[in-house]
Design an enzyme around this catalytic site. Structure first.
Site, PDB file in Angstrom:
ATOM      1  N   ASP A 140     -49.815   0.917 -12.720  1.00 28.06           N
ATOM      2  CA  ASP A 140     -49.735   0.859 -14.179  1.00 28.06           C
ATOM      3  C   ASP A 140     -50.090   2.207 -14.784  1.00 28.06           C
ATOM      4  O   ASP A 140     -50.918   2.951 -14.231  1.00 28.06           O
ATOM      5  CB  ASP A 140     -50.714  -0.183 -14.730  1.00 28.06           C
ATOM      6  N   VAL A 141     -49.498   2.508 -15.928  1.00 27.45           N
ATOM      7  CA  VAL A 141     -49.828   3.742 -16.643  1.00 27.45           C
ATOM      8  C   VAL A 141     -51.331   3.826 -16.900  1.00 27.45           C
ATOM      9  O   VAL A 141     -51.937   4.896 -16.791  1.00 27.45           O
ATOM     10  CB  VAL A 141     -49.051   3.817 -17.978  1.00 27.45           C
TER      11      VAL A 141
END
Length: 307
Positions: A140-141
């Site tokens: 995930d970012v």
């Protein structure tokens, strides 16, 4: 075809600008969210709101996403904090900073691992879709930590198969609220799209099987540092499972964390870090383990929670 998303505003995002809040909730770049708002695509109580408006408490946004476009191809871009921690002719392992995507996607204009590697002159495998050549896994970012990228075609095929067959060992560290009981355990609960909020995920009988094992590393008065191992690889798996047992990751308002505690710890994102990755080397068959140190913001949160 344009898509419409109905998005409740979590307590921790109340007061944030519309463009920043929409970007965080839907995984877009802030500029893309601002463009959607400027085009009248963000509705609050049925009325369009501008990018600089503030998100009220207990609000629900209706966001109309533009027509999907072809994903852009990676371009060299220096990425602050991106560190190569292992590399040879077959694999490249990096310590991915928070705020960095694995590869370019429609609506994301921020930094990417592939762009950062290109800027460093590190070659990746010419395998897979053009916008994500060499990518065999993603983080995930909002999650930092170790990530492997294929540098050769044989490695791409081997690692894709290893992730699919679950022979890769993925170990995370997570700081969660409260104290899980028991201190160590396994969560076996299917994960799918949230039935009422499709922009996030939830434990649901209609989802896919997800298995997460955890053990306590250290307990603090308000939180617990866990070592977490994934037997499956569902989107937001750790965040969803920890929330499901009422111990969300600190700094994760999407899944129910306490914003007051997050502020006290200085967290602007979930305390979740991909600590270690173990896999069979695609070239010579040896077992490789790569570990990524904590970034400064997570170290500071640990210092504060222990004080």
């Amino acid at each position: 075809m344009a898509k419409t998303r109905t998005v409740p505003v979590p307590e921790g995002l109340a007061g944030m600008r519309v463009d920043a809040g929409v970007a965080k909730l839907l995984g877009l770049s802030r500029s893309a969210a601002a463009e959607i708002a400027a085009a009248g695509g963000v509705l609050l109580d049925g009325e369009a709101v501008g990018k600089s408006a503030r998100l009220p408490e207990a609000a629900t946004l209706v966001v109309t996403l533009p027509e999907p476009k072809a994903p852009p191809r990676p371009t060299p871009q220096e990425v602050d904090g991106l560190e190569v921690i292992f590399a040879d002719q077959d694999v490249v392992c990096v310590n991915k900073p928070v705020g960095v995507a694995a590869h370019p996607t429609v609506g994301w204009e921020g930094p990417t691992v592939l762009g950062g590697l290109a800027a460093l002159g590190v070659a990746v495998a010419p395998a897979g879709p053009p916008e994500r050549n060499g990518i065999v896994q993603r983080l995930d970012v909002g999650t930092s930590g170790v990530m492997v990228v294929a540098a050769s075609t044989r490695a791409y095929s081997s690692l894709k198969r290893a992730f699919k067959e679950r022979t890769v060992e993925k170990t995370y560290h997570a700081l969660v609220q409260g104290h899980p009981d028991p201190f160590s355990g396994t969560i076996d609960a299917a994960i799918g799209r949230h039935p009422k909020a499709g922009w996030k995920f939830a434990v649901t009988s209609e989802g896919k099987r997800a298995v997460t094992s955890y053990r306590t590393i250290e307990a603090f008065p308000e939180a617990t540092l866990l070592e977490v191992s994934l037997k499956t690889g569902r989107t937001h798996q750790i965040r969803v499972h920890m929330s499901a047992i009422n111990h969300p990751c600190c700094g994760d308002p999407m899944y129910g964390s306490d914003p007051v505690l997050a502020e006290r710890l200085g967290l602007n994102r979930q305390w979740l870090h991909a600590r270690r990755l173990g896999f069979t080397h695609p070239g010579d068959g040896r077992w490789v383990e790569v570990e990524a140190p904590y970034p400064a913001d997570l170290e500071e949160a640990l210092r504060r929670v222990a004080a």
